[in-house]
Scaffold this motif. Structure first.
Motif, mmCIF file in Angstrom:
data_model
loop_
_atom_site.group_PDB
_atom_site.id
_atom_site.type_symbol
_atom_site.label_atom_id
_atom_site.label_comp_id
_atom_site.label_asym_id
_atom_site.label_seq_id
_atom_site.Cartn_x
_atom_site.Cartn_y
_atom_site.Cartn_z
ATOM 1 N N ASN A 204 7.838 9.754 0.089
ATOM 2 C CA ASN A 204 6.837 9.440 1.604
ATOM 3 C C ASN A 204 6.082 11.281 0.730
ATOM 4 O OD1 ASN A 204 7.538 7.702 3.063
ATOM 5 N ND2 ASN A 204 9.691 8.599 3.201
ATOM 6 N N ASP B 17 3.275 11.744 1.220
ATOM 7 C CA ASP B 17 2.060 12.230 1.544
ATOM 8 C C ASP B 17 2.386 11.899 3.351
ATOM 9 O OD1 ASP B 17 3.128 9.258 2.510
ATOM 10 O OD2 ASP B 17 1.046 8.219 3.085
ATOM 11 N N MET B 18 3.733 12.539 3.344
ATOM 12 C CA MET B 18 4.464 12.541 4.233
ATOM 13 C C MET B 18 5.120 14.274 4.586
ATOM 14 S SD MET B 18 5.989 9.746 6.120
ATOM 15 C CE MET B 18 6.061 9.902 7.788
ATOM 16 N N ARG C 78 8.655 17.811 7.991
ATOM 17 C CA ARG C 78 9.822 17.496 7.166
ATOM 18 C C ARG C 78 11.187 18.084 6.822
ATOM 19 N NH1 ARG C 78 8.019 13.743 2.277
ATOM 20 N NH2 ARG C 78 9.568 13.844 1.005
ATOM 21 N N SER D 185 13.360 11.339 4.657
ATOM 22 C CA SER D 185 13.409 9.857 5.369
ATOM 23 C C SER D 185 13.629 10.675 6.950
ATOM 24 C CB SER D 185 14.678 9.119 5.464
ATOM 25 O OG SER D 185 15.822 9.889 5.075
ATOM 26 N N ARG E 258 10.511 3.375 7.095
ATOM 27 C CA ARG E 258 8.849 2.959 6.324
ATOM 28 C C ARG E 258 8.729 1.477 5.395
ATOM 29 N NH1 ARG E 258 4.528 7.712 3.693
ATOM 30 N NH2 ARG E 258 3.090 6.267 3.916
ATOM 31 N N ASN F 83 2.677 1.651 6.012
ATOM 32 C CA ASN F 83 1.740 2.212 7.053
ATOM 33 C C ASN F 83 2.901 2.324 8.294
ATOM 34 O OD1 ASN F 83 0.298 -0.244 7.429
ATOM 35 N ND2 ASN F 83 -1.119 1.105 8.183
ATOM 36 N N VAL G 289 5.822 2.041 10.604
ATOM 37 C CA VAL G 289 7.070 2.445 10.958
ATOM 38 C C VAL G 289 7.785 2.168 11.938
ATOM 39 C CG1 VAL G 289 6.504 4.334 8.968
ATOM 40 C CG2 VAL G 289 5.919 4.678 11.727
ATOM 41 N N SER H 230 -1.305 9.054 8.248
ATOM 42 C CA SER H 230 -1.996 10.078 7.634
ATOM 43 C C SER H 230 -3.430 10.466 7.745
ATOM 44 C CB SER H 230 -1.550 10.320 5.833
ATOM 45 O OG SER H 230 -1.765 11.335 5.703
#
Length: 484
Positions: A60, A62-63, A107, A111, A147, A150, A152, A171
């Motif tokens: 993840n 991009d998160m 974050r 997850s 996820r 895209n 979730v 995002s």
């Protein structure tokens, strides 16, 4: 060229036949010279733009902390909204996403995530429903993200799912540099400025999301510096609560809270005490920078001066000779404001950062216009501060890069030569940002090896004419890569 080492890494050129400038001198520098060195940016405070490959393969990816996301119900085709921007309820009723529908990520793991509203509250859910009212995150504000691309599902710690049937996540920006890996890179002239984060005082078990290891690495740096007649400046680059909201200043999501929290300021002073007590008597300790780039717009001058005065007194408890460096506020602030503040009586230094970047003013300037600014604006300011009755002058960050399209090698050589000529006159000296960087013109070694940064007759030229190589040994940390 990149090398990956398992046990040791080697360093670069260092020449000890430096030419001294007698107009000003700095105590402790070999040859009674001024500071001429480099920053070790991207070593203990990781910034992804310096070494983007460090972020490859992150689950993840991009998160990360600070990413902005929007959530939309697949069934309802409506966006999740924190009503009034936060502090009240949550609804799934918006056709178009704007600020109320945008959440900043914290974050917790690959997850687990927390969602912060535009006004600073966190999305929270329990058996009775959801709201955006939590002032700080805990279990009720932590969501497991299941996820697929895209799409979730958000699941609470209790195992219950947040129901809007199924959500899409969008995002909005690249991740802010948050991954705390350890990189050791070193190339010196006579000094290195080492950015550190506040969590170093809690090593080897700093609070999440930071990782341990930076204190041991800093100890090693001081040992190597002593062995090879180098000096170290510790730079508190990242303060708790963030002093400027930037990704390198310990802000999870771009929020600046340091100047508004006595607790954060007190914690920062504790970090200064920790560092000064640990290194104050070390032969390689030249000084400590109390705070990097506080914001002129958001950090009041009286708050900053009060902090600087307390920090100065803390350092003096452990060393009468160490230089205490105070950084000017970034933005529209006059460094003379620090000269007039009566912060300390001796070995006080004001740090100026000079970039022909980050301001629309520089966007359309020609090479000659950029160089003219160096001579007319920067040189005039340095001369005035050198002559002032007060702190020494330090250009702690500068780079041989600008917003000039298709500049030739000769243009870069002229730009670099102008900067060296002007910054060499600073009474304390200068350090280049930074030693290694994926962006070539930010990379000190690349500039030298490829003849984009030339030293002419300046004192620094001797460093690269002497041809003395020094090898430094770096202790290996398990599970971490040491990259050059």
């Amino acid at each position: 060229m990149e090398l990956i080492f398992t046990k040791w890494v080697s360093a670069f050129l260092l020449c000890c036949c430096l030419i001294s400038s007698k107009a000003f001198s700095v105590e402790g520098i070999l040859g009674d010279d001024k500071v001429r060195g480099v920053n070790l940016g991207g070593w203990l405070v990781i910034e992804g733009w310096i070494k983007p490959s460090l972020f490859e393969g992150i689950p993840n990816g991009d998160m990360l902390d600070g990413d902005q996301v929007q959530l939309r119900s697949v069934t309802l085709q409506k966006f999740v909204s924190a009503e009034n921007g936060g502090g009240t309820g949550v609804a799934v009723n918006r056709d178009v996403a704007s600020s109320w529908e945008t959440f900043r990520l914290w974050r917790v793991s690959a997850s687990e995530f927390q969602f912060r509203t535009v006004l600073g509250q966190f999305l929270t859910c329990d058996a009775f429903g959801c709201s955006a009212t939590a002032p700080s995150p805990s279990n009720s504000e932590t969501f497991f993200v299941e996820r697929k691309d895209n799409r979730v599902h958000l699941k609470l710690k209790t195992g219950a799912y947040l129901q809007a049937t199924c959500l899409e996540i969008t995002s909005l920006q690249m991740a802010m540099e948050r991954m705390r890996q350890l990189v050791f890179i070193r190339h010196g002239i006579n000094t290195v400025r080492i950015p550190v984060g506040w969590w170093i005082a809690f090593d080897p078990d700093p609070p999440a999301p930071f990782i341990g290891g930076s204190l041991e690495a800093l100890d090693n740096a001081f040992s190597w510096a002593q062995a090879y007649n180098l000096m170290c400046i510790i730079d508190l680059h990242a303060a708790p609560g963030s002093q400027n909201g930037m990704e390198h200043s310990a802000s999870n999501d771009g929020t600046l809270e340091w100047p508004n929290s006595p607790a954060y300021i007190s914690k920062t002073l504790d970090v200064i005490d920790f560092l000064a007590s640990r290194y104050g008597k070390h032969p390689a300790f030249l000084g400590i920078e109390l705070l990097n780039e506080p914001s002129a717009d958001l950090v009041p001058l009286d708050t900053l001066v009060s902090y600087y005065k307390q920090g100065y007194n803390i350092v003096r408890k452990y060393s009468s000779k160490a230089y205490v460096i105070i950084c000017q506020r970034i933005g529209k602030a006059d460094p003379m404001e620090l000269y007039e503040a009566d912060i300390g009586s001796h070995n006080l230094v004001v740090d100026l950062h000079y970039y022909n970047l980050f301001d629309p003013f520089f966007d359309h300037l020609s090479p000659s216009e950029n160089i003219e600014i160096i001579y007319k604006n920067r040189q005039t300011q340095i001369q005035a501060l050198n002559s002032a009755n007060g702190p020494l002058v330090f250009v702690g960050e500068w780079v041989n890069e600008w917003n000039v399209t298709n500049a030739s090698q000769a243009d870069y050589q002229n730009f670099g030569r102008a900067q060296l000529e002007v910054y060499n006159a600073a009474s304390f000296g200068w350090t280049y940002w930074t030693l290694k960087n994926d962006k070539k013109h930010w990379d000190f070694e690349w500039n030298i090896r490829n003849n984009y940064l030339q030293f002419g007759d300046s004192p620094i030229r001797a460093v690269f004419n002497c041809g003395l190589w020094v090898a430094l040994a770096c202790a290996w940390f398990p599970h971490l890569l040491f990259m050059l």
